[in-house]
Design an enzyme around this catalytic site. Structure first.
Site, PDB file in Angstrom:
ATOM      1  N   TYR A   1     -65.148  20.904   3.183  1.00  0.00           N
ATOM      2  CA  TYR A   1     -65.262  20.403   4.563  1.00  0.00           C
ATOM      3  C   TYR A   1     -64.805  21.696   5.629  1.00  0.00           C
ATOM      4  CZ  TYR A   1     -64.256  18.475   9.112  1.00  0.00           C
ATOM      5  OH  TYR A   1     -64.139  18.289  10.513  1.00  0.00           O
TER       6      TYR A   1
ATOM      7  N   HIS B   1     -67.359  23.511  21.228  1.00  0.00           N
ATOM      8  CA  HIS B   1     -66.159  22.715  21.456  1.00  0.00           C
ATOM      9  C   HIS B   1     -65.566  22.939  22.797  1.00  0.00           C
ATOM     10  CE1 HIS B   1     -67.118  21.232  17.758  1.00  0.00           C
ATOM     11  NE2 HIS B   1     -65.797  20.522  17.465  1.00  0.00           N
TER      12      HIS B   1
ATOM     13  N   GLU C   1     -64.358   9.856  14.189  1.00  0.00           N
ATOM     14  CA  GLU C   1     -63.053   9.920  14.493  1.00  0.00           C
ATOM     15  C   GLU C   1     -62.720   8.852  15.654  1.00  0.00           C
ATOM     16  OE1 GLU C   1     -63.340  13.776  16.459  1.00  0.00           O
ATOM     17  OE2 GLU C   1     -63.898  14.813  14.545  1.00  0.00           O
TER      18      GLU C   1
ATOM     19  N   ARG D   1     -22.304   2.865  39.404  1.00  0.00           N
ATOM     20  CA  ARG D   1     -21.442   2.490  38.093  1.00  0.00           C
ATOM     21  C   ARG D   1     -22.145   2.479  36.984  1.00  0.00           C
ATOM     22  NH1 ARG D   1     -20.366  -3.743  37.462  1.00  0.00           N
ATOM     23  NH2 ARG D   1     -20.903  -4.039  39.686  1.00  0.00           N
TER      24      ARG D   1
ATOM     25  N   TYR E   1     -24.730  -0.869  40.941  1.00  0.00           N
ATOM     26  CA  TYR E   1     -25.012  -0.345  39.796  1.00  0.00           C
ATOM     27  C   TYR E   1     -25.473   1.338  39.652  1.00  0.00           C
ATOM     28  CZ  TYR E   1     -25.165  -5.147  37.992  1.00  0.00           C
ATOM     29  OH  TYR E   1     -24.930  -6.465  37.460  1.00  0.00           O
TER      30      TYR E   1
ATOM     31  N   PHE F   1     -53.793  16.916  12.101  1.00  0.00           N
ATOM     32  CA  PHE F   1     -54.337  17.063  13.514  1.00  0.00           C
ATOM     33  C   PHE F   1     -54.102  16.054  14.310  1.00  0.00           C
ATOM     34  CE2 PHE F   1     -58.040  15.890  11.090  1.00  0.00           C
ATOM     35  CZ  PHE F   1     -58.110  14.584  11.634  1.00  0.00           C
TER      36      PHE F   1
ATOM     37  N   ASN G   1     -57.984  23.254  15.474  1.00  0.00           N
ATOM     38  CA  ASN G   1     -57.852  22.088  14.713  1.00  0.00           C
ATOM     39  C   ASN G   1     -56.227  22.047  14.774  1.00  0.00           C
ATOM     40  OD1 ASN G   1     -58.915  20.422  11.837  1.00  0.00           O
ATOM     41  ND2 ASN G   1     -58.988  19.585  13.850  1.00  0.00           N
TER      42      ASN G   1
END
Length: 509
Positions: free
Chosen positions: A52, A82, A412, A281, A278, A327, A194
Site C-alpha cells: 500500500y 491532495h 475512509e 467563591r 459563586y 493517522f 499522512n
C-alpha cells in the site's frame, strides 16, 4: 538548537522553533533510524510486490498496482491532487510548528522516507520558508492530507509561500533561500502528508497559550475579589483538602498567594456579608476543573508530538510493512474539544465577575465604574463585548469530534474532525483572552476607587502592570484600545510575569 530524535519533543521546544525561530537539526540516532527504514522501502521499490502506498494507489485506489517506472510520478501526483485546501492561510507559527512536528515524526524511523528529504524539510525551517497553507480542508483522518500537501508542494518547488510579506511561488521562495526543490521518491509523498501534524501544531500552540491564560484567569479573579471586597475564606486550603482535585488546590493556592497582605480584604473582615457569589467563591472549583483538563490534554499532545502517524509503517527490526490507522486524529480531536470546553468556562465565569463589578447594586462601587454616571457611560459597553464573546464561544464549543462524514468512496468512513476542533480551540482561546482583558480593565478601575486601601502583593503587581499600559478611566474614552493593550500583555506573558515576580510561580494546572 532543538535536536530532533522522534521521542522527546516538548511544547516548549515547539514554541521556541515556531515563534522564536530557534534552529533545528536531526540527531545522529534519528538519522540512522531514517536510513534503516528507507532501506526496506528501497527493497520493495525494486520488487513487484503490491504494498500500500508504495506500489499501489491510495485510499479507494489501493487495489490498483503501480509499476516500478511510475512510482515517482505516483508520489508527485499524490501531493498535487491532495493540495485542495481553502480559506485563509494558517499563521506562520502554526505552519512552522507543523513542519517541525512532521520532521520529528519522520525521525522516529517508521516512515521509509529518504534522509535527504527530511533534511530538506529541516532546511526549510531553518531558512524560514513559510508555505502558504489554507486553514480549511482537513477532516482529520488519513492525516491532515490537504494542509500538509501544501507544505510538501513548496518542498517540490510548487505551490505558494510567503517571502518578506509577499505571496510568491514555491519555486521563488526556495530560490531566494538557496534551496533546491526535492523530487519525491517512492513512499515519500505519503510519508510527508499522512499524519496529524496540523491539528497537533495548532493544539500545541493553543495549549501553550492556555497555560498562560489559566494563570491570568486566577490573577483576574483575585483582582475582582478585591474590587468587590470579597473574602478569602472560600480559598482556605482545608476546603480543597477534602475534595482534593489538583486543579482546585492549585487555583485556591494561587488566589491566596496573590491577595496576601491585602489591606482591601482586611478592611471588611468583620462585615455582615456571609459569603460571596459563586463567580468569586467557586473560582477554585471552576478554574480548577479547567486546569485539570489542561493537564490531561498535555498528556495527549506529548504522545502525539512524538508519534509515528503515517501509513503504512515500516518496521526496521523485522522488515515488515504494516498498514494501520495511526493517522486517525481522534485522540487529538477529543482533547481539543475538551480544551474548548475548559477555556469557554473560564470566559463564562469571568463575564459574570465583570457584570458584578459594573452593577452598583451588587458591587458597592460607582455604577459602571465611572465617577460621573449619566454624562459618562464608563465601562458599560465592555460587558456587552464580553457577553458577545461568551455567547460566541457557546456555539464554537459544540464538539467537532461528534461529527463524521465518509470520504474516499466510503473507504475512509469515519473521520475525527480534529483539525476543526483545534482551530475552534484557537478561536475560543482568543475570545477568552479578550474577556479576561475586560475583567482586568474593570477590576483595576474598581481597585482604584478603593484607594488608599492597597491590594495584595500579587494583585498590586498586576494592577501596576496594567496601569503601565492603560491609565485610570477619568472621563469616557474609546475602550477598544485599552482592551487591546491588556490583551497584549496577557498573551505575551507580561502580566503573569509581573505577578510571579512578586509571589513566585503560579500553578497553571
Amino acid at each position: 538548537m532543538v535536536v530532533l530524535d522522534g521521542e522527546s519533543l516538548t511544547i516548549g521546544q515547539v514554541v521556541e522553533v515556531s515563534r522564536r525561530f530557534i534552529p533545528v537539526r536531526l540527531s545522529d540516532e534519528g538519522r540512522r533510524k531514517i536510513e534503516a527504514s528507507r532501506a526496506i522501502v528501497e527493497t520493495v521499490l525494486e520488487s513487484e510486490e503490491p504494498v500500500y502506498g508504495i506500489s499501489t494507489g491510495f485510499g479507494e485506489f489501493s487495489k490498483i498496482f503501480i509499476s516500478r517506472d511510475e512510482r515517482e510520478k505516483l508520489q508527485r501526483n499524490l501531493i498535487l491532487s491532495h493540495a485542495a485546501g481553502v480559506g485563509d492561510c494558517l499563521p506562520e507559527a502554526t505552519v512552522r510548528a507543523a513542519m517541525l512536528l512532521r520532521a520529528n515524526s519522520l525521525t522516529k524511523g517508521f516512515s521509509g522516507i529518504r534522509l535527504a528529504t527530511v533534511e530538506k524539510l529541516v532546511e526549510m525551517l531553518n531558512k524560514r520558508i513559510y508555505p502558504a497553507v489554507p486553514s480549511k480542508g482537513s477532516v482529520g483522518a488519513s492525516g491532515d492530507l490537504a494542509p500538509l500537501s501544501h507544505i510538501a508542494l513548496v518542498m517540490m518547488g510548487e505551490g505558494e509561500a510567503f517571502l518578506e510579506g509577499r505571496r510568491v511561488t514555491g519555486a521563488e521562495a526556495l530560490a531566494a533561500a538557496g534551496i533546491m526543490p526535492v523530487t519525491l521518491g517512492g513512499k515519500e509523498g505519503l510519508a510527508l502528508i499522512n499524519g496529524t501534524q496540523i491539528m497537533t501544531a495548532v493544539g500545541a500552540l493553543v495549549w501553550h497559550d492556555a497555560e498562560i491564560l489559566m494563570k491570568t484567569a486566577d490573577i483576574a479573579a483575585a483582582m475582582s475579589l478585591e474590587a468587590l471586597r470579597g473574602t478569602r475564606t472560600a480559598f482556605d486550603p482545608r476546603i480543597s483538602s477534602v475534595r482534593p482535585h489538583q486543579g482546585q488546590l492549585a487555583s485556591a493556592a494561587n488566589i491566596l498567594s496573590l491577595t496576601d497582605g491585602s489591606a482591601i480584604i482586611a478592611s471588611h473582615v468583620h462585615c455582615n456579608k456571609v459569603q460571596d457569589a459563586y463567580s468569586l467563591r467557586c473560582v477554585p472549583q471552576v478554574h480548577g476543573a479547567s486546569k485539570d483538563a489542561l493537564r490531561r490534554i498535555l498528556e495527549v499532545l506529548a504522545v502525539e508530538m512524538n508519534a509515528a502517524t503515517d501509513n503504512p509503517l515500516i518496521m526496521p527490526d523485522t522488515g515488515e510493512i504494516i498498514s494501520g490507522g495511526n493517522f486517525h486524529g481522534q485522540p487529538v480531536a477529543l482533547a481539543m474539544d475538551y480544551l474548548k470546553l475548559a477555556l469557554a468556562e473560564v470566559g463564562s465565569i469571568s463575564e459574570r465577575r465583570i457584570s458584578r463589578m459594573l452593577d452598583n447594586h451588587l458591587s458597592e462601587l460607582p455604577p459602571f465604574l465611572t465617577a460621573y454616571p449619566g454624562i459618562d457611560s464608563g465601562l458599560m459597553i465592555t460587558q456587552y463585548t464580553a457577553a458577545a464573546l461568551v455567547s460566541e464561544n457557546k456555539v464554537l464549543v459544540h464538539p467537532a469530534s461528534a461529527d463524521s462524514i465518509p470520504t474516499s468512496a466510503n473507504q475512509e468512513d469515519h473521520v475525527s474532525m480534529g483539525t476543526i476542533a483545534a482551530r475552534q480551540a484557537r478561536e475560543i482561546l482568543e475570545n477568552v483572552a479578550y474577556v479576561l482583558a475586560i475583567e482586568l480593565l474593570a477590576a483595576a478601575q474598581g481597585i482604584d476607587f478603593l484607594r488608599p486601601l492597597e491590594p495584595g502583593s500579587g494583585t498590586n503587581a498586576a494592577h501596576q502592570c496594567i496601569r503601565r499600559s492603560v491609565p485610570h478611566l477619568e472621563d469616557d474614552r474609546v475602550p477598544a484600545p485599552d482592551i487591546q493593550a491588556i490583551y497584549r500583555i496577557i498573551m505575551d506573558g507580561t502580566l503573569v510575569a509581573a505577578a510571579e515576580q512578586m509571589v513566585g510561580q503560579l500553578a497553571a494546572y
